[in-house]
Write a protein that holds these residues in place. Structure first.
Motif, PDB file in Angstrom:
ATOM      1  N   VAL A  86      -2.549 -36.110  46.652  1.00  0.00           N
ATOM      2  CA  VAL A  86      -2.221 -35.130  47.686  1.00  0.00           C
ATOM      3  C   VAL A  86      -0.996 -34.321  47.273  1.00  0.00           C
ATOM      4  O   VAL A  86      -0.960 -33.093  47.442  1.00  0.00           O
ATOM      5  N   GLY A  87       0.017 -34.982  46.720  1.00  0.00           N
ATOM      6  CA  GLY A  87       1.202 -34.268  46.254  1.00  0.00           C
ATOM      7  C   GLY A  87       0.888 -33.290  45.135  1.00  0.00           C
ATOM      8  O   GLY A  87       1.351 -32.138  45.142  1.00  0.00           O
ATOM      9  N   ILE A  88       0.098 -33.737  44.176  1.00  0.00           N
ATOM     10  CA  ILE A  88      -0.261 -32.869  43.057  1.00  0.00           C
ATOM     11  C   ILE A  88      -1.090 -31.680  43.552  1.00  0.00           C
ATOM     12  O   ILE A  88      -0.849 -30.532  43.155  1.00  0.00           O
ATOM     13  N   ILE A  89      -2.036 -31.933  44.438  1.00  0.00           N
ATOM     14  CA  ILE A  89      -2.874 -30.846  44.965  1.00  0.00           C
ATOM     15  C   ILE A  89      -2.037 -29.853  45.766  1.00  0.00           C
ATOM     16  O   ILE A  89      -2.228 -28.638  45.655  1.00  0.00           O
ATOM     17  N   SER A  90      -1.079 -30.344  46.563  1.00  0.00           N
ATOM     18  CA  SER A  90      -0.236 -29.416  47.324  1.00  0.00           C
ATOM     19  C   SER A  90       0.631 -28.581  46.394  1.00  0.00           C
ATOM     20  O   SER A  90       0.866 -27.396  46.652  1.00  0.00           O
ATOM     21  N   GLY A  91       1.097 -29.173  45.295  1.00  0.00           N
ATOM     22  CA  GLY A  91       1.851 -28.392  44.315  1.00  0.00           C
ATOM     23  C   GLY A  91       0.994 -27.331  43.650  1.00  0.00           C
ATOM     24  O   GLY A  91       1.421 -26.190  43.449  1.00  0.00           O
ATOM     25  N   ILE A  92      -0.237 -27.690  43.319  1.00  0.00           N
ATOM     26  CA  ILE A  92      -1.150 -26.732  42.696  1.00  0.00           C
ATOM     27  C   ILE A  92      -1.499 -25.610  43.671  1.00  0.00           C
ATOM     28  O   ILE A  92      -1.540 -24.430  43.291  1.00  0.00           O
ATOM     29  N   LEU A  93      -1.730 -25.958  44.944  1.00  0.00           N
ATOM     30  CA  LEU A  93      -2.030 -24.929  45.937  1.00  0.00           C
ATOM     31  C   LEU A  93      -0.849 -23.981  46.142  1.00  0.00           C
ATOM     32  O   LEU A  93      -1.042 -22.772  46.307  1.00  0.00           O
ATOM     33  N   SER A  94       0.371 -24.495  46.133  1.00  0.00           N
ATOM     34  CA  SER A  94       1.554 -23.630  46.241  1.00  0.00           C
ATOM     35  C   SER A  94       1.654 -22.699  45.044  1.00  0.00           C
ATOM     36  O   SER A  94       2.012 -21.529  45.174  1.00  0.00           O
ATOM     37  N   TRP A  95       1.328 -23.233  43.880  1.00  0.00           N
ATOM     38  CA  TRP A  95       1.369 -22.433  42.660  1.00  0.00           C
ATOM     39  C   TRP A  95       0.303 -21.344  42.703  1.00  0.00           C
ATOM     40  O   TRP A  95       0.546 -20.193  42.345  1.00  0.00           O
ATOM     41  N   CYS A  96      -0.896 -21.696  43.186  1.00  0.00           N
ATOM     42  CA  CYS A  96      -1.976 -20.706  43.296  1.00  0.00           C
ATOM     43  C   CYS A  96      -1.672 -19.659  44.362  1.00  0.00           C
ATOM     44  O   CYS A  96      -2.176 -18.531  44.288  1.00  0.00           O
ATOM     45  N   ALA A  97      -0.860 -20.035  45.367  1.00  0.00           N
ATOM     46  CA  ALA A  97      -0.507 -19.099  46.432  1.00  0.00           C
ATOM     47  C   ALA A  97       0.552 -18.101  45.988  1.00  0.00           C
ATOM     48  O   ALA A  97       0.907 -17.209  46.742  1.00  0.00           O
ATOM     49  N   GLY A  98       1.075 -18.262  44.787  1.00  0.00           N
ATOM     50  CA  GLY A  98       2.015 -17.277  44.269  1.00  0.00           C
ATOM     51  C   GLY A  98       3.420 -17.781  44.017  1.00  0.00           C
ATOM     52  O   GLY A  98       4.280 -17.005  43.597  1.00  0.00           O
ATOM     53  N   ALA A  99       3.690 -19.042  44.286  1.00  0.00           N
ATOM     54  CA  ALA A  99       5.025 -19.568  44.025  1.00  0.00           C
ATOM     55  C   ALA A  99       5.211 -19.754  42.522  1.00  0.00           C
ATOM     56  O   ALA A  99       4.259 -20.005  41.784  1.00  0.00           O
ATOM     57  N   GLU A 100       6.434 -19.582  42.076  1.00  0.00           N
ATOM     58  CA  GLU A 100       6.745 -19.806  40.668  1.00  0.00           C
ATOM     59  C   GLU A 100       6.579 -21.291  40.345  1.00  0.00           C
ATOM     60  O   GLU A 100       6.836 -22.148  41.183  1.00  0.00           O
TER      61      GLU A 100
END
Length: 135
Positions: A86-100
């Motif tokens: 869940v942590g890894i997926i949330s990090g990937i989703l934040s990255w895909c949403a445009g976060a550096e």
């Protein structure tokens, strides 16, 4: 005043909080032992034909069975693995949403998620190996 807070907060978190946790755990275990001893003394003093040895054995801490240990390992392995995913997926989703990638919204969940997955997989490996050993 702000400098004082910058110094005191880490000291309380890194020193006082762990010491307080250890103290609370130690005192609760000591309280359990004292209550157990008081019950045994009361049973011995009353002398109503109660076998004190059997009572002491019944009140002692029991060791968990092999199946209980294995099920706890499986449970912890699943919890850590799924929590890490869940942590890894949330990090990937934040990255895909445009976060550096170097931002906290991506880096922190992926770091802690990776650590949790590693711990979970190690629990699952130990559960698998000890399960085959007991059979």
């Amino acid at each position: 005043m702000e400098i004082l807070e910058d110094i005191l907060v880490p000291i309380f978190i890194c020193v006082v909080l762990p010491v307080a946790i250890v103290l609370i755990v130690f005192l609760s275990r000591m309280n359990e032992d004292n209550k157990r001893a008081a019950v045994l003394l009361k049973a011995i003093e009353s002398n109503n034909g109660i076998d004190a040895d059997k009572l002491a054995e019944a009140m002692s801490k029991r060791n968990p069975s092999a199946s209980e240990i294995a099920s706890k390992r499986l449970l912890r392995g699943c919890i850590f693995s799924l929590g890490g995913l869940v942590g890894i997926i949330s990090g990937i989703l934040s990255w895909c949403a445009g976060a550096e990638f170097s931002s906290d919204s991506v880096e922190v969940p992926m770091l802690f998620g990776g650590i949790a997955v590693a711990v979970g997989i190690s629990y699952l490996i130990v559960w698998q190996l000890t399960g085959k050993k007991e059979e």
